[in-house]
Design a protein around this motif. Sequence first.
Motif, PDB file in Angstrom:
ATOM      1  N   PRO A 182       0.852  -1.344  -0.007  1.00  0.00           N
ATOM      2  CA  PRO A 182       0.005  -0.242  -0.322  1.00  0.00           C
ATOM      3  C   PRO A 182       0.904   1.468   0.242  1.00  0.00           C
ATOM      4  O   PRO A 182       2.157   1.541   1.287  1.00  0.00           O
ATOM      5  CB  PRO A 182      -0.880  -0.089   1.701  1.00  0.00           C
ATOM      6  CG  PRO A 182       0.346  -0.814   1.514  1.00  0.00           C
ATOM      7  CD  PRO A 182       0.934  -1.912   1.411  1.00  0.00           C
ATOM      8  N   ALA A 183       0.440   2.693  -0.290  1.00  0.00           N
ATOM      9  CA  ALA A 183       0.940   3.848  -0.654  1.00  0.00           C
ATOM     10  C   ALA A 183       0.591   4.197   0.808  1.00  0.00           C
ATOM     11  O   ALA A 183      -0.186   4.164   1.505  1.00  0.00           O
ATOM     12  CB  ALA A 183       0.489   4.035  -1.710  1.00  0.00           C
ATOM     13  N   SER A 184       1.781   4.901   1.268  1.00  0.00           N
ATOM     14  CA  SER A 184       0.907   5.668   2.332  1.00  0.00           C
ATOM     15  C   SER A 184       0.331   6.612   2.097  1.00  0.00           C
ATOM     16  O   SER A 184       0.325   7.509   1.295  1.00  0.00           O
ATOM     17  CB  SER A 184       2.948   6.121   3.346  1.00  0.00           C
ATOM     18  OG  SER A 184       3.190   6.837   2.438  1.00  0.00           O
ATOM     19  N   ARG A 185      -0.729   6.953   3.423  1.00  0.00           N
ATOM     20  CA  ARG A 185      -1.011   8.314   3.398  1.00  0.00           C
ATOM     21  C   ARG A 185      -0.602   9.197   3.964  1.00  0.00           C
ATOM     22  O   ARG A 185      -0.956  11.515   3.407  1.00  0.00           O
ATOM     23  CB  ARG A 185      -2.551   8.214   3.889  1.00  0.00           C
ATOM     24  CG  ARG A 185      -3.080   9.125   4.233  1.00  0.00           C
ATOM     25  CD  ARG A 185      -4.485   9.336   3.500  1.00  0.00           C
ATOM     26  NE  ARG A 185      -5.405   8.312   3.402  1.00  0.00           N
ATOM     27  CZ  ARG A 185      -5.783   8.455   2.449  1.00  0.00           C
ATOM     28  NH1 ARG A 185      -5.721   9.614   1.675  1.00  0.00           N
ATOM     29  NH2 ARG A 185      -7.054   6.962   2.345  1.00  0.00           N
ATOM     30  N   LEU A 186       0.259   9.902   5.355  1.00  0.00           N
ATOM     31  CA  LEU A 186       1.068  10.433   5.360  1.00  0.00           C
ATOM     32  C   LEU A 186       2.828  10.127   6.121  1.00  0.00           C
ATOM     33  O   LEU A 186       2.990   8.702   6.215  1.00  0.00           O
ATOM     34  CB  LEU A 186       0.865  10.945   7.168  1.00  0.00           C
ATOM     35  CG  LEU A 186       1.084  11.391   7.607  1.00  0.00           C
ATOM     36  CD1 LEU A 186       0.453  13.025   7.602  1.00  0.00           C
ATOM     37  CD2 LEU A 186       0.590  11.716   9.004  1.00  0.00           C
TER      38      LEU A 186
END
Length: 229
Positions: A39-43
């Motif tokens: 998954p790509a990071s949100r923050l």
Amino acid sequence: MRLLSSLSRAIFLAAVFILSIQSQLYGQATSAPNPQFPPASRLDVDLLYSYLGIHSAITTKYPYGVTEHFARIPYGAVLGVSYYLTQNWGIAAEYGNHPDGSNDGLQTLEAGINYRRPSIHWTPFAHALGGRTRMGGPNVPSQTAGTYSLYHDYTWGPAATLGGGLDYKPYPSRCFGVRIIQVDYEYLRAVYPYDAGQLSGGTANVNTYRISSGINFTFSHIPIPQPHI
């Protein structure tokens, strides 16, 4: 150097704090992401060492115009925070502190947009930022100790940054990563008031390049869509 030392200690303590929080969060996770499609990071939170090269000068009025060049600032720090709305696009805020040039110093506070292309280990990115700078110098000491023949006190002005870089995450399921490199062009402008004798003062249009490297922490995730089979 005292200011930079204090800033370095604060960044170190912040890194320890972030690592402790991330360890707890990952310890509470119930499932691991698919390593083929992480998954790509949100923050993202970035803590960077920074070198600042300046190619600009200021010309005063007295007596016929004295030109004094800004000096490079080899020691600095950058704190960056990015919040991603999608896998690729996000908003960013950044604080840069370069206080210890030989005849100058500056800080920047900016916000803007980020674009990235996340993969399992490598994430290239680009950003465009705008905001304010607090800039002082160039200053020239006189023969009398504690006095200056040319002095420009800190003043505020506009700032703009355009750049990008590359992040590396050795363990995709973990929070810790490395900002391999970040390279930025910065345009800074400051209008210094003239003193009574017009010995100091003028407008500084400053062109700089900034090279940074450091550590990167990621919070939360945006799942990357998996291809249909």
